[in-house]
Design a protein around this motif. Structure first.
Motif, mmCIF file in Angstrom:
data_model
loop_
_atom_site.group_PDB
_atom_site.id
_atom_site.type_symbol
_atom_site.label_atom_id
_atom_site.label_comp_id
_atom_site.label_asym_id
_atom_site.label_seq_id
_atom_site.Cartn_x
_atom_site.Cartn_y
_atom_site.Cartn_z
ATOM 1 N N VAL A 1 44.845 50.022 47.857
ATOM 2 C CA VAL A 1 43.603 50.713 47.486
ATOM 3 C C VAL A 1 44.008 51.798 46.490
ATOM 4 O O VAL A 1 45.005 52.490 46.710
ATOM 5 N N ALA A 2 43.267 51.966 45.397
ATOM 6 C CA ALA A 2 43.623 52.976 44.397
ATOM 7 C C ALA A 2 43.616 54.375 45.013
ATOM 8 O O ALA A 2 42.772 54.684 45.858
ATOM 9 N N ALA A 3 44.548 55.215 44.574
ATOM 10 C CA ALA A 3 44.645 56.577 45.122
ATOM 11 C C ALA A 3 43.332 57.335 44.951
ATOM 12 O O ALA A 3 42.966 58.158 45.795
ATOM 13 N N ALA A 4 42.597 57.049 43.885
ATOM 14 C CA ALA A 4 41.322 57.737 43.635
ATOM 15 C C ALA A 4 40.250 57.358 44.652
ATOM 16 O O ALA A 4 39.207 58.021 44.742
ATOM 17 N N GLN B 1 39.288 46.310 51.245
ATOM 18 C CA GLN B 1 39.332 45.489 50.033
ATOM 19 C C GLN B 1 37.917 45.166 49.520
ATOM 20 O O GLN B 1 37.759 44.489 48.510
ATOM 21 N N TRP B 2 36.897 45.632 50.207
ATOM 22 C CA TRP B 2 35.506 45.333 49.813
ATOM 23 C C TRP B 2 34.853 46.481 49.050
ATOM 24 O O TRP B 2 33.641 46.437 48.790
ATOM 25 N N LEU B 3 35.603 47.528 48.742
ATOM 26 C CA LEU B 3 34.984 48.726 48.155
ATOM 27 C C LEU B 3 34.208 48.416 46.876
ATOM 28 O O LEU B 3 33.139 48.986 46.634
ATOM 29 N N ALA B 4 34.733 47.519 46.060
ATOM 30 C CA ALA B 4 34.063 47.210 44.794
ATOM 31 C C ALA B 4 32.722 46.526 45.023
ATOM 32 O O ALA B 4 31.806 46.630 44.211
ATOM 33 N N ALA C 1 40.240 58.006 54.733
ATOM 34 C CA ALA C 1 38.959 57.356 54.458
ATOM 35 C C ALA C 1 39.068 56.711 53.089
ATOM 36 O O ALA C 1 39.610 57.314 52.153
ATOM 37 N N PHE C 2 38.600 55.479 52.994
ATOM 38 C CA PHE C 2 38.577 54.740 51.730
ATOM 39 C C PHE C 2 37.117 54.576 51.325
ATOM 40 O O PHE C 2 36.286 54.155 52.133
#
Ligand code: PLP
Length: 343
Positions: free
Chosen positions: A65-68, A189-192, A217-218
């Motif tokens: 997951v990207a650090a941002a 992996q579903w954030l997008a 938290a992502f």
């Protein structure tokens, strides 16, 4: 999902966050006279990195997951508290939880004076999607889904989770504290796909670091920016950041522990099922078992007398007659089984 601005409390949306000394100057310098720190080097005389960039890089790599898209807090419990404070106007907005579930959601809501709608899981411990969506109203800002669920141990079906993510008007929080013990992979992996998704994980369970207090938290960059705005500037201390970095460099150890705990979970489940006092062992995707017994209080007290502490959940909705038993080491599990056989 509504526009983020419509979900966030107005005072938070308009908040001018605290600008710490460490925040205002970033870059190379030799002499730091900007934060009223003690100049003598103790190893800890400087304030820690408020945004924990080095640690986030390491977590980004481990979690893909990207650090941002990462927020770090003083345990997941800090993330839960911040979610209420960011999204729920006290006395006006509400959040939805699905009992039986983790107790902190209700405590945090009560502290923040946020109304809760409690919509029980069905008899298979799955979310009642139609009911949840029917009960959600314009003031419903948060929906907490704990999967694998504490104390039932099961995962929610992906189909149900996606239906809720697609149709719930507010933020859907997936609490994945036990994901490392589950068969399926993380929804981080579903954030997008879902701008209203917040996934929480923790260093307290599989990583063996409950004592350092570190939760993750992502979420979308916009939601992470809200967390960063509201959190105390130095919410994750330097010792915790260092310890977590060490653990991530040694991730093979964690994976080994998970393997052992899963083997022990299967062993414990199999052995418990042979005992006369045990009526049912629920299938588990976590590092504990929910076990239905004949007289839970008597058995609980018997185990206490034998210096073994389990969690009595028999008064909890849909968990009548149940004890929750964490998977221990092989020796601990054998000690438990021996005591139960002699009951
Ligand atoms: C144990 C647990 C946590 C962990 O909380 P921390 O504050 O990170 O220790 C979070 N959610 C659930 C459901 C848990 O059981």
């Amino acid at each position: 999902m509504k526009a983020l601005e419509q979900l966030v409390r107005t005072n938070i949306w308009n908040l001018q966050p605290y600008a710490s000394a460490r925040h205002e100057f970033e870059g190379d310098a030799e002499v730091f006279l900007d934060a009223n720190e003690n100049p003598f080097d103790t190893g800890y005389n400087r304030y820690p990195d408020p945004l924990q960039w080095e640690l986030k890089q390491a977590i980004a790599k481990e979690k893909k997951v990207a650090a941002a898209n990462i927020f770090l807090g003083n345990g997941s419990d800090e993330a839960i508290d911040l979610l209420f404070r960011i999204f729920c106007e006290p006395g006006q907005d509400n959040a939805i939880i699905l009992p039986p579930t983790y107790g902190m959601y209700k405590v945090s809501a009560d502290i923040c004076n946020v109304q809760l709608q409690e919509i029980p899981l069905n008899n298979n411990y799955q979310p009642q999607v139609v009911e949840i969506l029917a009960r959600a109203n314009e003031y419903s800002k948060l929906l907490f889904l704990c999967t694998p669920n504490n104390p039932t141990g099961n995962c929610f079906e992906e189909r149900r989770i996606r239906q809720l993510l697609t149709n719930f008007p507010g933020i859907v929080v997936l609490d994945e504290a036990y994901i490392d013990f589950a068969k399926h992979t993380s929804a981080n992996q579903w954030l997008a796909e879902y701008p209203n998704l917040v996934v929480m994980q923790t260093f307290s369970k599989a990583w063996g670091l409950a004592g350092i207090r570190l939760g993750m938290a992502f979420a979308s960059e916009a939601i992470i920016a809200l967390f960063n705005k509201v959190k105390p500037p130095y919410n994750v201390n330097q010792l915790t950041q260092q310890k977590a970095l060490e653990a991530l460099q040694n991730a093979d150890q964690t994976k080994e522990w998970i393997q052992t705990i899963l083997e022990q979970r299967d062993y414990l489940e199999k052995e418990l099922k042979t005992l006369a006092v045990v009526e049912k062992v629920y299938p588990s995707d976590a590092n504990f078992l929910l076990v239905k017994v004949q007289d839970p209080l008597a058995l609980y007290q018997y185990l206490v007398k034998h210096k073994i502490i389990v969690r009595n959940r028999s008064k909890v909705l849909l968990c009548e007659g149940c004890l929750r038993i964490s998977v221990g080491t092989k020796e601990e599990n054998q000690q438990l089984l021996k005591a139960l056989k002699e009951y």
